[in-house]
Design a protein around this motif. Structure first.
Motif, short mmCIF file in Angstrom:
data_model
loop_
_atom_site.label_atom_id
_atom_site.label_comp_id
_atom_site.label_asym_id
_atom_site.label_seq_id
_atom_site.Cartn_x
_atom_site.Cartn_y
_atom_site.Cartn_z
N ARG A 102 -7.04 2.75 1.16
CA ARG A 102 -5.76 2.06 1.02
C ARG A 102 -5.15 1.74 2.37
O ARG A 102 -4.70 0.63 2.62
CB ARG A 102 -4.77 2.92 0.22
N ASN A 103 -5.07 2.76 3.23
CA ASN A 103 -4.32 2.60 4.46
C ASN A 103 -4.78 3.65 5.48
O ASN A 103 -4.39 4.80 5.41
CB ASN A 103 -2.82 2.78 4.16
N ARG A 106 -2.44 6.24 7.19
CA ARG A 106 -1.89 7.37 6.44
C ARG A 106 -2.80 8.60 6.51
O ARG A 106 -2.36 9.71 6.25
CB ARG A 106 -1.65 6.98 4.99
N ALA A 134 -5.33 -0.01 13.02
CA ALA A 134 -5.82 0.35 11.69
C ALA A 134 -7.32 0.13 11.61
O ALA A 134 -8.06 0.94 11.05
CB ALA A 134 -5.09 -0.45 10.61
N ASP A 162 5.32 0.47 4.96
CA ASP A 162 4.46 -0.45 5.70
C ASP A 162 5.21 -1.34 6.67
O ASP A 162 4.62 -1.92 7.57
CB ASP A 162 3.71 -1.36 4.71
N THR A 206 0.82 -1.21 0.00
CA THR A 206 0.00 0.00 0.00
C THR A 206 0.86 1.25 0.00
O THR A 206 0.34 2.35 -0.02
CB THR A 206 -0.93 0.05 1.23
#
Length: 417
Positions: A197-198, A201, A173, A257, A57
RNA sequence: GUGGGCGUAGCUCAGUUGGCUAGAGCGCUAGGUUGUGGUCCUAGAGGUCGCGGGUUCGAGCCCCGUCGUCCACCCCA
């Protein structure tokens, strides 16, 4: 005739900046070799798969990889960073641990260039494999701080965070995702895409409209398992004991990551442009295993050469070293004398240069002036007849006649050696 | 990848509402000073005005495209 320029995002480093780069790398080598790190020179390109382990990612992998097929049909990538290469080397050679290495060299990312961001950019860094001890985390960080001190940089802010173990990271997360999904309308369009995506972030977003949702987000500190929390506390204690200032920033996520537990970043407070992060690093305890090796803890940092030098410019420190030409030979008898004197001085360890093409004395003196040499040696018909040379101190204009057989000794005296 | 600014001499830049042979400063070369740099004076060299189309009697200037570069976003060193 077609002409060529450097490719986008690359440039020629010319003197005197090139000498500054070399000095930068030399200072770094001195600092880390005194701390027991050995030099490693990994290849600049590797199988693409090595770098895919950096994280699927991360933008480094998804859109910035400088990759291509070679003539043997291999999928190759220019290294975007060196940590993955070091871990691959560890798996390939299985050195005894702890394995402490340092590196220096260019990395490649296919990005749109701007100030402080290039497609080919240099980093120096260290990695240690095989050690869990939080004291090492603190020592690594202190090593970078010492390097900045040696450069003369003062405006450095160290941010510190822990991302926990891999299970912590996943739970956090998930918690973030839940939080942001329930505040979706408070997020910018860009951050909504990032969330897909993440979720971690999203914390990095600098957009003002995201600030509220980010401030209300769950904290990483509340999701650390006991072992990770204890490790983080020990790192902080060790840093305090070492006298290293830091600020806890639990929004510090970083782009790769593979980070686990300790992460850190150095920001240059003297820089006002977009790219103020001049270095960073952290633990990557799962990376060696991801590359097919045994479970091995790892930690390291990378410091950006270009950006750090920008910070040095902003603070007016770490100037380019002076020229190494100490003596310039002006020969108006054809040039053969200059050749002899030049090699004599160089052999004696004195930096010497000369003019060519039998130009006029005035013209040769101009070149001597530009060379930065402190001394000029003038050879004309008079000097040849007397088997001597005229030694001129450029700054004062003082001159003296020196017999040829005393030349090296007299030059050394004049240079204060 | 998205958005914006800018591309004229080696460098930094002028160039008027489109109109004579495209300029300046710095740098470079040479001379003033046939044995002397940094100051000063004089002269000289150096430009397909990023590239390709278009509009026009005429384009460095206007339009389109393209490449490059800078800045911001994204992301990161």
């Amino acid at each position: 005739m077609p002409t060529f320029n450097t490719s986008p995002g690359t440039r020629d480093i010319l003197a005197p900046e090139s000498a500054r780069w070399r000095a930068f790398q030399q200072v770094f080598a001195d600092v880390v070799e005194h701390a027991g790190f050995a030099h490693i020179i990994p290849p600049m390109f590797e199988d693409l798969g090595v770098f895919l382990r950096v994280g699927e990612t991360t933008e480094i992998v998804t859109k910035e990889m400088y990759d291509f097929d070679d003539k043997g049909g291999r999928r190759i990538a220019l290294r975007p960073e060196q940590t993955a290469s070091v871990c691959r080397a560890f798996v390939e050679h299985r050195p005894v641990t702890p394995w402490k290495v340092w590196y220096s060299g260019p990395n490649f990312r296919y990005e749109k260039p701007q100030q402080g961001r290039y497609r080919q950019f240099d980093q120096v860094g260290v990695e240690v494999l095989g050690v869990d001890d939080p004291q090492l985390d603190a020592e690594i960080i202190a090593l970078a701080v010492e390097f900045y001190r040696r450069l003369g940089l003062r405006g450095i802010r160290l941010s510190l965070n822990s991302l926990g173990d891999s299970g912590d990271r996943e739970r956090y997360a998930a918690a973030l995702r839940t939080h942001f999904v329930s505040h979706l309308d408070a997020l910018s369009v860009e951050s909504r895409a990032t969330l897909e995506r993440n979720p971690l972030r999203v914390l990095d977003s600098k957009r003002p409209e995201d600030a509220g949702a980010i401030a209300a987000a769950p904290r990483m500190a509340d999701h650390l398992c006991d072992a990770a929390a204890a490790h983080f506390a020990s790192v902080q204690a060790a840093l305090q004991a070492a006298g290293v200032d830091f600020v806890i920033d639990d929004r510090l996520v970083r782009g790769l990551d593979y980070y686990r537990r300790t992460t850190f970043e150095f920001v240059a407070t003297s820089l006002t442009a977009a790219h103020t992060a001049i270095g960073g690093g952290g633990r990557y305890d799962g990376l060696v295993a991801d590359l097919g090796g045994p479970e091995t803890p790892g930690i390291g940092f990378a410091l950006g050469l270009d950006r750090t030098l920008l910070a040095c410019d902003a603070e007016g420190v770490f100037a380019a070293p002076a020229t190494v030409v100490e003596v310039f030979i002006v020969d108006v008898t054809g040039g053969a004398q200059a050749a002899t004197v030049c090699s004599q001085l160089r052999a004696a360890g004195i930096g010497a240069d000369r003019a060519y093409d039998a130009r006029s004395m005035k013209s040769q003196m101009k070149v001597a002036d530009r060379s930065g040499a402190r001394l000029a040696l003038i050879v004309g018909e008079d000097e040849v007849a007397k088997n001597a040379v005229t030694l001129r101190t450029m700054e004062t204009g003082a001159q003296q006649l020196v017999p040829r057989d005393e030349l090296v000794a007299q030059v050394k005296t004049a240079l204060g050696r």
